[in-house]
Design an enzyme around this catalytic site. Structure first.
Site, PDB file in Angstrom:
ATOM      1  N   ASN A  37     -20.259  -5.941  20.298  1.00  0.00           N
ATOM      2  CA  ASN A  37     -20.361  -6.681  18.929  1.00  0.00           C
ATOM      3  C   ASN A  37     -21.448  -6.995  18.160  1.00  0.00           C
ATOM      4  OD1 ASN A  37     -19.235  -8.374  17.336  1.00  0.00           O
ATOM      5  ND2 ASN A  37     -17.999 -10.160  18.659  1.00  0.00           N
ATOM      6  N   HIS A 122      -7.357 -20.066  25.455  1.00  0.00           N
ATOM      7  CA  HIS A 122      -8.645 -20.875  24.712  1.00  0.00           C
ATOM      8  C   HIS A 122      -8.142 -22.417  23.808  1.00  0.00           C
ATOM      9  CE1 HIS A 122     -12.219 -18.037  23.969  1.00  0.00           C
ATOM     10  NE2 HIS A 122     -11.790 -17.546  25.984  1.00  0.00           N
ATOM     11  N   ARG A 147      -8.784 -23.073  28.870  1.00  0.00           N
ATOM     12  CA  ARG A 147     -10.537 -22.904  28.963  1.00  0.00           C
ATOM     13  C   ARG A 147     -10.541 -24.383  27.898  1.00  0.00           C
ATOM     14  NH1 ARG A 147     -14.912 -19.387  25.562  1.00  0.00           N
ATOM     15  NH2 ARG A 147     -13.956 -20.459  23.875  1.00  0.00           N
ATOM     16  N   TYR A 161     -19.678 -24.192  18.929  1.00  0.00           N
ATOM     17  CA  TYR A 161     -18.984 -23.143  19.581  1.00  0.00           C
ATOM     18  C   TYR A 161     -18.092 -23.027  20.185  1.00  0.00           C
ATOM     19  CZ  TYR A 161     -17.867 -19.158  22.965  1.00  0.00           C
ATOM     20  OH  TYR A 161     -16.952 -18.616  23.354  1.00  0.00           O
ATOM     21  N   ASP A 211     -16.944 -23.343  27.949  1.00  0.00           N
ATOM     22  CA  ASP A 211     -17.942 -21.876  27.980  1.00  0.00           C
ATOM     23  C   ASP A 211     -18.309 -22.619  27.739  1.00  0.00           C
ATOM     24  OD1 ASP A 211     -19.543 -20.100  27.645  1.00  0.00           O
ATOM     25  OD2 ASP A 211     -17.452 -18.552  27.114  1.00  0.00           O
ATOM     26  N   HIS A 213     -21.748 -21.360  26.935  1.00  0.00           N
ATOM     27  CA  HIS A 213     -22.233 -20.305  26.217  1.00  0.00           C
ATOM     28  C   HIS A 213     -23.671 -20.679  25.991  1.00  0.00           C
ATOM     29  CE1 HIS A 213     -21.581 -17.602  22.498  1.00  0.00           C
ATOM     30  NE2 HIS A 213     -20.016 -17.540  23.251  1.00  0.00           N
ATOM     31  N   GLU A 237     -18.996 -22.208  32.378  1.00  0.00           N
ATOM     32  CA  GLU A 237     -19.150 -20.356  31.993  1.00  0.00           C
ATOM     33  C   GLU A 237     -20.332 -20.781  31.282  1.00  0.00           C
ATOM     34  OE1 GLU A 237     -16.320 -18.347  30.228  1.00  0.00           O
ATOM     35  OE2 GLU A 237     -17.307 -17.873  29.128  1.00  0.00           O
ATOM     36  N   GLU A 263     -20.375 -11.927  30.772  1.00  0.00           N
ATOM     37  CA  GLU A 263     -19.883 -11.467  29.655  1.00  0.00           C
ATOM     38  C   GLU A 263     -20.873 -10.756  29.656  1.00  0.00           C
ATOM     39  OE1 GLU A 263     -18.364 -14.733  27.893  1.00  0.00           O
ATOM     40  OE2 GLU A 263     -19.905 -14.805  25.959  1.00  0.00           O
ATOM     41  N   ARG A 284     -18.198 -12.314  35.196  1.00  0.00           N
ATOM     42  CA  ARG A 284     -17.024 -11.702  33.827  1.00  0.00           C
ATOM     43  C   ARG A 284     -17.435 -11.174  33.893  1.00  0.00           C
ATOM     44  NH1 ARG A 284     -17.686 -14.815  30.169  1.00  0.00           N
ATOM     45  NH2 ARG A 284     -14.755 -14.508  29.814  1.00  0.00           N
ATOM     46  N   HIS A 313     -14.249 -11.366  31.288  1.00  0.00           N
ATOM     47  CA  HIS A 313     -14.251 -11.392  29.686  1.00  0.00           C
ATOM     48  C   HIS A 313     -13.486 -10.677  28.804  1.00  0.00           C
ATOM     49  CE1 HIS A 313     -16.981 -11.617  26.196  1.00  0.00           C
ATOM     50  NE2 HIS A 313     -16.462 -12.423  26.120  1.00  0.00           N
ATOM     51  N   ASP A 317     -13.043  -9.572  20.737  1.00  0.00           N
ATOM     52  CA  ASP A 317     -13.964  -8.133  20.551  1.00  0.00           C
ATOM     53  C   ASP A 317     -14.145  -7.212  21.134  1.00  0.00           C
ATOM     54  OD1 ASP A 317     -15.595 -11.058  21.414  1.00  0.00           O
ATOM     55  OD2 ASP A 317     -16.901  -9.335  22.175  1.00  0.00           O
ATOM     56  N   GLU A 340      -9.533 -13.539  31.441  1.00  0.00           N
ATOM     57  CA  GLU A 340      -9.547 -14.336  30.435  1.00  0.00           C
ATOM     58  C   GLU A 340      -8.647 -13.761  28.983  1.00  0.00           C
ATOM     59  OE1 GLU A 340     -13.159 -13.489  28.029  1.00  0.00           O
ATOM     60  OE2 GLU A 340     -12.688 -15.728  26.380  1.00  0.00           O
ATOM     61  N   TRP A 403     -26.901 -19.011  21.220  1.00  0.00           N
ATOM     62  CA  TRP A 403     -26.220 -19.025  20.072  1.00  0.00           C
ATOM     63  C   TRP A 403     -24.436 -18.546  21.940  1.00  0.00           C
ATOM     64  CZ3 TRP A 403     -21.264 -15.710  20.058  1.00  0.00           C
ATOM     65  CH2 TRP A 403     -20.459 -16.116  19.950  1.00  0.00           C
TER      66      TRP A 403
HETATM   67  C1  GCO Z   1     -15.519 -15.799  25.732  1.00  0.00           C
HETATM   68  C2  GCO Z   1     -17.172 -15.662  24.967  1.00  0.00           C
HETATM   69  C3  GCO Z   1     -16.566 -15.256  24.033  1.00  0.00           C
HETATM   70  C4  GCO Z   1     -18.022 -13.940  22.684  1.00  0.00           C
HETATM   71  C5  GCO Z   1     -18.004 -13.259  22.306  1.00  0.00           C
HETATM   72  C6  GCO Z   1     -19.249 -12.795  21.824  1.00  0.00           C
HETATM   73  O1  GCO Z   1     -16.311 -16.669  27.068  1.00  0.00           O
HETATM   74  O2  GCO Z   1     -15.065 -15.421  25.132  1.00  0.00           O
HETATM   75  O3  GCO Z   1     -18.341 -16.410  25.208  1.00  0.00           O
HETATM   76  O4  GCO Z   1     -16.273 -15.544  23.424  1.00  0.00           O
HETATM   77  O5  GCO Z   1     -18.944 -15.409  22.026  1.00  0.00           O
HETATM   78  O6  GCO Z   1     -17.273 -12.646  23.412  1.00  0.00           O
HETATM   79  O7  GCO Z   1     -19.365 -11.452  20.565  1.00  0.00           O
HETATM   80 MG    MG Z   2     -17.827 -17.597  27.070  1.00  0.00          MG
END
Ligand code: GCO
Ligand code: MG
Length: 403
Positions: A37, A122, A147, A161, A211, A213, A237, A263, A284, A313, A317, A340, A403
């Site tokens: 991505n 999600h 999630r 996020y 998550d 993040h 996560e 991920e 993951r 993951h 994407d 996921e 991020w």
């Molecule tokens: C998740 C991930 C994604 C990422 C994304 C980045 O747990 O699904 O955190 O949402 O942000 O795949 O490309």
């Molecule tokens: Mg994630």
């Protein structure tokens, strides 16, 4: 049998995907996902310039040897670009091997260890009532694991996020990254009350995940993990960025909330210490970013020795090619945890015809020989690449954050 041709297809049916298609002189084909991505064209160039010329004429049956050839042969090991390119080749060769054998790939990996692959969806909301409605939608569709992401109602946070009103999840947007503002204190203050509301509404059986993040430090993550203990999360996560594997010891010393990471991992070396020291509960890593089925199986086998389960993951994407491959591995391994799963855009599903199906909280891979997924190249050609980057986050004073 020999590999007679290989090509990279870049398409944007709602979002960008990079796909490798390998053909043999006996007319069999295999597909592999190479999508990274926000850095898609780097992997496409890596494949086109450095990998494909060496593939032509090779025996497609030699999956392990090809993996080692591409890994050791580059001299420059690891890294997401290299490992996504290797993954695409590896996945396509497993697809071909399944077709040669006339078996779905999970049979080549040892056969079923379970009846279906438990997935999580999600749920999110700009407010807690909106979030509860979103969770209820998943419960109504049979999901056993959800999630939970909720917007932080604080002026210091411009964009939380994982919270979006769009029907299809997509964090990448403008070519130059969008910027969001982040406040750790506001977030830490808000999240426990969100989980209290979700547990009060849905009871103890629903499996809940969250998550972070990569936004916290180890001691902040330890505090959040402890605050969430009454709500019995299945996992927390990416509480911290994972370059410093030692950092997870501090989290472990303070909380029994299970931790999931991986991920962004692309090699077993990214998680060797995390697994060996039992600092995490779920790994993951994914087929596409961690070197394909061959390498991911190696990570998951190491994890199995140390009571670590999997939670690959599966965001939007990652293409349906990745999802198909993941499901075959999920079905076969002994230490599967959760997968996921997020719906792709209808245009994406049309470009990648696939045979996996969702039913009552589970995904089931296709029973067709190989991975049970393909790319429709005419359909793909309708959607040219569009530059899109993942966002960045800054603290209130402008400092760059994760991020
Ligand atoms: C998740 C991930 C994604 C990422 C994304 C980045 O747990 O699904 O955190 O949402 O942000 O795949 O490309
Ligand atoms: Mg994630």
């Amino acid at each position: 049998m020999r590999i007679s041709s290989a090509r990279v297809i870049v398409t944007c049916p709602g979002r960008n995907f990079v796909t490798l298609k390998i053909e043999t002189d006996e007319g069999l084909t295999g597909v592999g996902d190479a999508t990274l991505n926000g850095r898609e064209l780097a992997v496409a160039a890596y494949l086109n310039e450095h990998v494909l010329p060496a593939l032509i004429g090779r025996d497609p049956a030699r999956i392990e040897d090809t993996w080692q050839y591409l890994y050791r042969g580059a001299y420059w090991r690891r890294g997401p670009v290299t490992m996504s390119a290797i993954a695409a080749v590896d996945t396509a060769l497993w697809d071909i091997k399944g077709k040669v054998a006339g078996l779905p790939v999970y049979q080549l990996l040892g056969g079923r260890s379970r009846d279906g692959v438990t997935v999580y969806g999600h749920a999110n909301g700009a407010t807690v009532p909106e979030l509860l409605e979103s969770v209820a939608g998943f419960v109504a569709r049979g999901y056993r694991a959800v999630r939970i992401q909720a917007a932080v109602p604080a002026s210091e946070i411009s964009d939380t996020y994982g919270v979006s009103a769009a029907p299809i999840y997509e964090p990448a947007s403008s070519a130059i990254p969008a910027e969001a503002v982040w406040s750790t204190p506001a977030y830490l203050h808000h999240i426990p009350s969100v989980f209290a509301a979700v547990r009060a509404e849905f009871g103890p059986a629903l499996r809940l995940l969250h998550d972070v993040h990569h936004r916290l430090t180890p001691i902040e993550a330890a505090r959040l993990g402890r605050a969430l203990e009454p709500y019995a999360l299945t996992w927390l996560e990416d509480p911290v960025p994972a370059e410093l594997q030692d950092g997870f010891r501090l989290i472990r010393q303070h909380t029994t909330t299970p931790i999931a990471v991986g991920e962004v991992f692309n090699s077993i070396w990214d998680c060797e210490q995390l697994i060996r020291e039992q600092l995490i509960d779920y790994v993951r890593a994914t087929v596409v970013h961690a070197g394909g089925l061959t390498h991911l199986r190696r990570i998951f086998d190491l994890a199995a020795l140390h009571h670590v389960r999997t939670g690959s993951h599966g965001a939007t994407d990652l293409s349906p090619v990745s999802m198909s491959a993941a499901l075959h591995l999920d079905l076969a391994i002994p230490n599967f945890g959760l997968q996921e799963y997020m719906a792709h855009a209808p245009e994406t599903d049309a470009v990648f015809p696939h045979g996996y199906r969702y039913e009552g909280g589970y995904l089931h891979p296709s029973e067709e020989p190989g991975l049970g997924v393909d790319i429709d190249e005419d359909e793909a050609a309708r959607y040219p690449y569009r530059a899109a980057s993942l966002p960045v986050a800054r603290l209130e004073d402008g400092t760059m954050h994760n991020w």
